[in-house]
Scaffold this motif. Structure first.
Motif, PDB file in Angstrom:
ATOM      1  N   ILE A 141      -6.602   4.305   6.080  1.00 17.61           N
ATOM      2  CA  ILE A 141      -6.201   3.713   7.562  1.00 17.61           C
ATOM      3  C   ILE A 141      -5.099   3.426   7.981  1.00 17.61           C
ATOM      4  O   ILE A 141      -4.571   3.626   8.960  1.00 17.61           O
ATOM      5  N   LEU A 142      -4.359   2.556   7.030  1.00 18.13           N
ATOM      6  CA  LEU A 142      -3.035   2.185   7.379  1.00 18.13           C
ATOM      7  C   LEU A 142      -2.038   3.461   7.321  1.00 18.13           C
ATOM      8  O   LEU A 142      -1.089   3.363   7.973  1.00 18.13           O
ATOM      9  N   ALA A 143      -2.454   4.566   6.749  1.00 15.33           N
ATOM     10  CA  ALA A 143      -1.447   5.708   6.981  1.00 15.33           C
ATOM     11  C   ALA A 143      -2.028   6.512   7.998  1.00 15.33           C
ATOM     12  O   ALA A 143      -1.314   7.725   8.328  1.00 15.33           O
ATOM     13  N   GLY A 144      -2.902   6.025   9.035  1.00 18.46           N
ATOM     14  CA  GLY A 144      -3.279   6.727  10.203  1.00 18.46           C
ATOM     15  C   GLY A 144      -4.406   7.621  10.144  1.00 18.46           C
ATOM     16  O   GLY A 144      -4.776   8.204  11.103  1.00 18.46           O
ATOM     17  N   TYR A 145      -5.098   7.717   8.909  1.00 17.75           N
ATOM     18  CA  TYR A 145      -6.231   8.851   8.955  1.00 17.75           C
ATOM     19  C   TYR A 145      -7.567   8.173   9.403  1.00 17.75           C
ATOM     20  O   TYR A 145      -8.341   7.873   8.814  1.00 17.75           O
ATOM     21  N   ALA A 146      -7.639   7.687  10.829  1.00 20.37           N
ATOM     22  CA  ALA A 146      -8.571   7.045  11.322  1.00 20.37           C
ATOM     23  C   ALA A 146      -9.591   7.700  11.939  1.00 20.37           C
ATOM     24  O   ALA A 146     -10.630   7.622  12.360  1.00 20.37           O
ATOM     25  N   TRP A 147      -9.593   9.019  11.635  1.00 24.80           N
ATOM     26  CA  TRP A 147     -10.358  10.128  12.249  1.00 24.80           C
ATOM     27  C   TRP A 147     -11.432  10.604  10.825  1.00 24.80           C
ATOM     28  O   TRP A 147     -12.138  11.646  11.367  1.00 24.80           O
ATOM     29  N   ASP A 148     -11.003  10.144   9.664  1.00 23.07           N
ATOM     30  CA  ASP A 148     -11.586  10.947   8.605  1.00 23.07           C
ATOM     31  C   ASP A 148     -12.913  10.365   8.342  1.00 23.07           C
ATOM     32  O   ASP A 148     -13.061   9.239   7.798  1.00 23.07           O
ATOM     33  N   LYS A 149     -13.937  10.993   8.892  1.00 22.68           N
ATOM     34  CA  LYS A 149     -15.241  10.152   8.647  1.00 22.68           C
ATOM     35  C   LYS A 149     -15.878  10.347   7.180  1.00 22.68           C
ATOM     36  O   LYS A 149     -16.752   9.797   6.958  1.00 22.68           O
ATOM     37  N   LYS A 150     -15.186  11.077   6.415  1.00 23.12           N
ATOM     38  CA  LYS A 150     -15.480  10.887   5.144  1.00 23.12           C
ATOM     39  C   LYS A 150     -15.376   9.887   4.248  1.00 23.12           C
ATOM     40  O   LYS A 150     -15.773   9.502   3.132  1.00 23.12           O
ATOM     41  N   ASN A 151     -14.256   8.969   5.102  1.00 24.31           N
ATOM     42  CA  ASN A 151     -13.932   7.666   4.527  1.00 24.31           C
ATOM     43  C   ASN A 151     -14.913   6.595   5.161  1.00 24.31           C
ATOM     44  O   ASN A 151     -15.145   6.335   6.268  1.00 24.31           O
ATOM     45  N   PRO A 152     -15.717   6.126   4.141  1.00 24.91           N
ATOM     46  CA  PRO A 152     -16.873   4.887   4.537  1.00 24.91           C
ATOM     47  C   PRO A 152     -16.095   4.004   5.247  1.00 24.91           C
ATOM     48  O   PRO A 152     -16.850   3.243   6.307  1.00 24.91           O
ATOM     49  N   PHE A 153     -14.785   3.543   5.357  1.00 20.79           N
ATOM     50  CA  PHE A 153     -14.300   2.495   6.097  1.00 20.79           C
ATOM     51  C   PHE A 153     -13.825   2.875   7.263  1.00 20.79           C
ATOM     52  O   PHE A 153     -13.422   2.092   8.136  1.00 20.79           O
ATOM     53  N   TYR A 155      -9.845  -2.943  13.045  1.00 11.51           N
ATOM     54  CA  TYR A 155      -8.918  -3.399  12.118  1.00 11.51           C
ATOM     55  C   TYR A 155      -7.933  -4.414  12.538  1.00 11.51           C
ATOM     56  O   TYR A 155      -7.650  -5.454  12.265  1.00 11.51           O
ATOM     57  N   VAL A 156      -7.501  -4.010  13.734  1.00 12.22           N
ATOM     58  CA  VAL A 156      -6.608  -4.845  14.566  1.00 12.22           C
ATOM     59  C   VAL A 156      -7.333  -6.137  14.940  1.00 12.22           C
ATOM     60  O   VAL A 156      -6.684  -7.342  14.774  1.00 12.22           O
ATOM     61  N   LYS A 157      -8.681  -6.194  15.576  1.00 12.35           N
ATOM     62  CA  LYS A 157      -9.347  -7.530  15.728  1.00 12.35           C
ATOM     63  C   LYS A 157      -9.282  -8.279  14.375  1.00 12.35           C
ATOM     64  O   LYS A 157      -8.945  -9.534  14.511  1.00 12.35           O
ATOM     65  N   ALA A 158      -9.741  -7.545  13.353  1.00 13.39           N
ATOM     66  CA  ALA A 158      -9.850  -8.393  12.068  1.00 13.39           C
ATOM     67  C   ALA A 158      -8.486  -8.873  11.567  1.00 13.39           C
ATOM     68  O   ALA A 158      -8.456  -9.923  10.629  1.00 13.39           O
ATOM     69  N   TRP A 159      -7.536  -8.251  11.930  1.00 11.10           N
ATOM     70  CA  TRP A 159      -6.188  -8.796  11.426  1.00 11.10           C
ATOM     71  C   TRP A 159      -5.877 -10.127  12.149  1.00 11.10           C
ATOM     72  O   TRP A 159      -5.529 -10.866  11.470  1.00 11.10           O
ATOM     73  N   TYR A 160      -6.227 -10.134  13.279  1.00 10.05           N
ATOM     74  CA  TYR A 160      -5.965 -11.429  14.087  1.00 10.05           C
ATOM     75  C   TYR A 160      -6.724 -12.505  13.963  1.00 10.05           C
ATOM     76  O   TYR A 160      -6.492 -13.713  13.923  1.00 10.05           O
ATOM     77  N   ASP A 161      -8.085 -12.258  13.462  1.00 11.25           N
ATOM     78  CA  ASP A 161      -8.983 -13.421  12.981  1.00 11.25           C
ATOM     79  C   ASP A 161      -8.836 -13.707  11.639  1.00 11.25           C
ATOM     80  O   ASP A 161      -9.604 -14.691  11.482  1.00 11.25           O
ATOM     81  N   PHE A 179       0.717  -1.075  -0.154  1.00 14.28           N
ATOM     82  CA  PHE A 179       0.037  -0.027   0.179  1.00 14.28           C
ATOM     83  C   PHE A 179       0.978   1.347  -0.032  1.00 14.28           C
ATOM     84  O   PHE A 179       1.882   1.297   0.813  1.00 14.28           O
ATOM     85  N   ASP A 180       0.660   1.951  -0.992  1.00 13.21           N
ATOM     86  CA  ASP A 180       1.489   3.397  -1.151  1.00 13.21           C
ATOM     87  C   ASP A 180       0.628   4.459  -0.570  1.00 13.21           C
ATOM     88  O   ASP A 180      -0.516   4.828  -1.041  1.00 13.21           O
ATOM     89  N   PHE A 181       0.944   5.131   0.694  1.00 12.83           N
ATOM     90  CA  PHE A 181       0.286   6.069   1.427  1.00 12.83           C
ATOM     91  C   PHE A 181      -0.151   7.321   0.437  1.00 12.83           C
ATOM     92  O   PHE A 181      -0.981   7.935   0.859  1.00 12.83           O
ATOM     93  N   ARG A 182       0.676   7.498  -0.797  1.00 18.97           N
ATOM     94  CA  ARG A 182       0.414   8.672  -1.435  1.00 18.97           C
ATOM     95  C   ARG A 182      -0.673   8.304  -2.264  1.00 18.97           C
ATOM     96  O   ARG A 182      -1.319   9.255  -3.121  1.00 18.97           O
ATOM     97  N   GLU A 183      -1.554   7.255  -2.289  1.00 20.55           N
ATOM     98  CA  GLU A 183      -2.652   6.769  -3.177  1.00 20.55           C
ATOM     99  C   GLU A 183      -3.577   6.771  -2.264  1.00 20.55           C
ATOM    100  O   GLU A 183      -4.792   6.057  -2.606  1.00 20.55           O
ATOM    101  N   LYS A 184      -3.736   7.156  -1.068  1.00 14.45           N
ATOM    102  CA  LYS A 184      -4.753   7.131  -0.166  1.00 14.45           C
ATOM    103  C   LYS A 184      -5.766   7.816  -0.329  1.00 14.45           C
ATOM    104  O   LYS A 184      -5.721   8.940  -1.121  1.00 14.45           O
ATOM    105  N   PHE A 185      -6.940   7.633  -0.054  1.00 16.20           N
ATOM    106  CA  PHE A 185      -8.288   8.267  -0.158  1.00 16.20           C
ATOM    107  C   PHE A 185      -8.483   9.632   0.494  1.00 16.20           C
ATOM    108  O   PHE A 185      -9.086  10.867   0.064  1.00 16.20           O
ATOM    109  N   THR A 186      -7.775   9.831   1.626  1.00 11.59           N
ATOM    110  CA  THR A 186      -7.866  10.960   2.448  1.00 11.59           C
ATOM    111  C   THR A 186      -6.843  11.952   2.422  1.00 11.59           C
ATOM    112  O   THR A 186      -5.784  11.729   2.034  1.00 11.59           O
ATOM    113  N   PRO A 187      -7.178  13.367   2.052  1.00 11.39           N
ATOM    114  CA  PRO A 187      -6.135  14.519   1.708  1.00 11.39           C
ATOM    115  C   PRO A 187      -5.137  14.550   2.900  1.00 11.39           C
ATOM    116  O   PRO A 187      -5.421  14.084   3.901  1.00 11.39           O
ATOM    117  N   GLY A 188      -3.999  14.993   2.595  1.00  4.53           N
ATOM    118  CA  GLY A 188      -3.029  15.435   3.697  1.00  4.53           C
ATOM    119  C   GLY A 188      -1.658  14.455   3.346  1.00  4.53           C
ATOM    120  O   GLY A 188      -1.417  14.086   2.174  1.00  4.53           O
TER     121      GLY A 188
END
Length: 409
Positions: free
Chosen positions: A379-391, A350-356, A87-96
């Protein structure tokens, strides 16, 4: 007993403490940081996420970090039994920010602490907190230094003590984590990597071929060295032995692709282990105090979210505290705890889903949809507060739908 007075006392000079201190000092408040150790000192959590760059920028620390010569990072690579994806963080959904760094924490944390001092924060190294008397109208922390006690008096206390978890311990705030007890065994090596498949601009996460809930990190640094570690439930880690060196080398040999990558590595540093690091608390804030980063809740190292959560908590707390010290009424639960937990809960999903295994099925799915991959990449780039992202907005539901699609495929 000597008394030291300031508007705010922060426990711990790591990333959360340094960022919070700098932001508060920038707004004109006097800040004292009480730090148990002397910097530089060793720490793990070396692969930063792109979201961290925003926090460093807000604290006027980004240029100092950029000029330090750390290893450039643009994403994350995953390997499982010969299957590879990235995953290349430069190709993420969230601006920044879309790039960041892999850092030796001893150097990185020292830079942030020095920057905080440059901005007016006073840091008291080698001071250990032994008691805390905290109330809504003020606080007094007693610290021990060279056999003598000092009283740090302030209007508010921020606990950024990390795994030291000073206030949760002193104020009886700890509660068990919902995650099982896992163990991590790790070290730094002279990596001597010649594997053409290895990308030094990305952290490499390797899944054990036979036990999908055991995984390895390989974090390259700019000087030809790397951090390498294995994570798993303590009973499974114990299957490789009791001695840390025996465990780590045995674990690596059980992952043939990783073993090949590290074939020429020189293990020249003490191998360490930590166990039962996941933690939680009854509350993140109360009258006169708030908990930052790992002092509150620590999930798991798998997605390198620790420093990101720490810096995000520092920003949220500094904003609330600036307003409160200025005379405004602040609802710490609504304006600090709830917003912070929103991102933490996304990471937790996503941590729980990683382990299961569910999130691993998504990561290694061979038929990619660019838009969806960009959302996961955010999300992998850390933008876990971006509510515009459906995931992010509907993390569990969206992830489960995606898992069903991947399973059907």
């Amino acid at each position: 007993m000597k008394e030291i007075k300031s508007d705010v006392v922060i426990i711990g000079a790591g990333p959360a403490g340094a960022v919070a201190g700098a932001l508060l000092a920038k707004n004109g408040w006097s800040v004292s940081i009480v730090e148990r150790e002397m910097f530089p000192r060793f720490s793990i959590g070396e692969s930063l996420l792109a979201q961290c760059m925003e926090s460093l920028e807000n604290a006027d620390m980004l240029e100092a970090v950029k000029s330090a010569g750390f290893q450039f990072k643009n994403g994350a690579a995953f390997e499982w039994d010969g299957a590879r994806t990235s995953f290349d963080f430069r190709e993420k959904f969230t601006p920044g920010h879309g790039t960041t760094f892999q850092v030796q924490r001893a150097k990185f944390d020292k830079i942030l602490a020095d920057e905080a001092e440059r901005q007016g924060v006073k840091i008291y190294y080698r001071h250990s907190i032994v008691s805390a008397d905290i109330a809504e109208n003020g606080a007094e922390l007693i610290a021990e230094h060279n056999g003598e006690e000092l009283a740090f008096q302030s209007r508010f206390v921020l606990d950024a003590s990390g795994f030291g978890r000073v206030l949760p311990r002193l104020l009886d705030l700890d509660r068990p984590s919902e995650f099982p007890v896992r163990e991590s065994v790790f070290t730094h090596v002279e990596d001597n990597i010649t594997d053409s498949n290895f990308d030094r601009d990305k952290i490499l996460i390797t899944v054990n071929p036979n036990e999908r809930d055991i995984w390895y990190w390989l974090i390259p640094f700019a000087d030809g060295r790397a951090s390498v570690g294995v994570v798993g439930e303590k009973e499974k880690i114990a299957a490789w032995g009791q001695d840390p060196e025996q465990i780590l080398k045995g674990a690596i040999s059980a992952a043939p692709e990783l073993a090949k990558t590290l074939y020429n590595a020189k293990f020249d540093t003490e191998i360490q282990r930590i166990r039962g690091y996941s933690s939680n608390v009854t509350k993140l804030a109360g009258p006169g105090f708030a908990l930052l980063g790992n002092a509150g809740e620590f999930l798991d190292p798998v997605f390198s979210s620790g420093v990101t959560i720490a810096m995000k908590s520092a920003e949220l707390a500094a904003e609330c505290l600036h307003r409160q010290l200025s005379g405004e009424s602040v609802d710490w639960d609504k304006e600090f705890s709830v917003p912070l937990k929103q991102g933490v809960e996304v990471f937790k999903t996503y941590v729980k889903a990683w382990y299961d295994g569910r999130f691993q099925d998504v990561i290694f799915y061979q038929t990619e949809q660019k838009e969806i991959k960009g959302m996961i990449c955010s999300i992998l780039a850390g933008y876990a507060w971006d509510k515009k992202n459906p995931f992010v907005a509907a993390a569990e539901r969206r992830l489960n739908t995606l898992v069903e699609i991947c399973s059907a495929g």
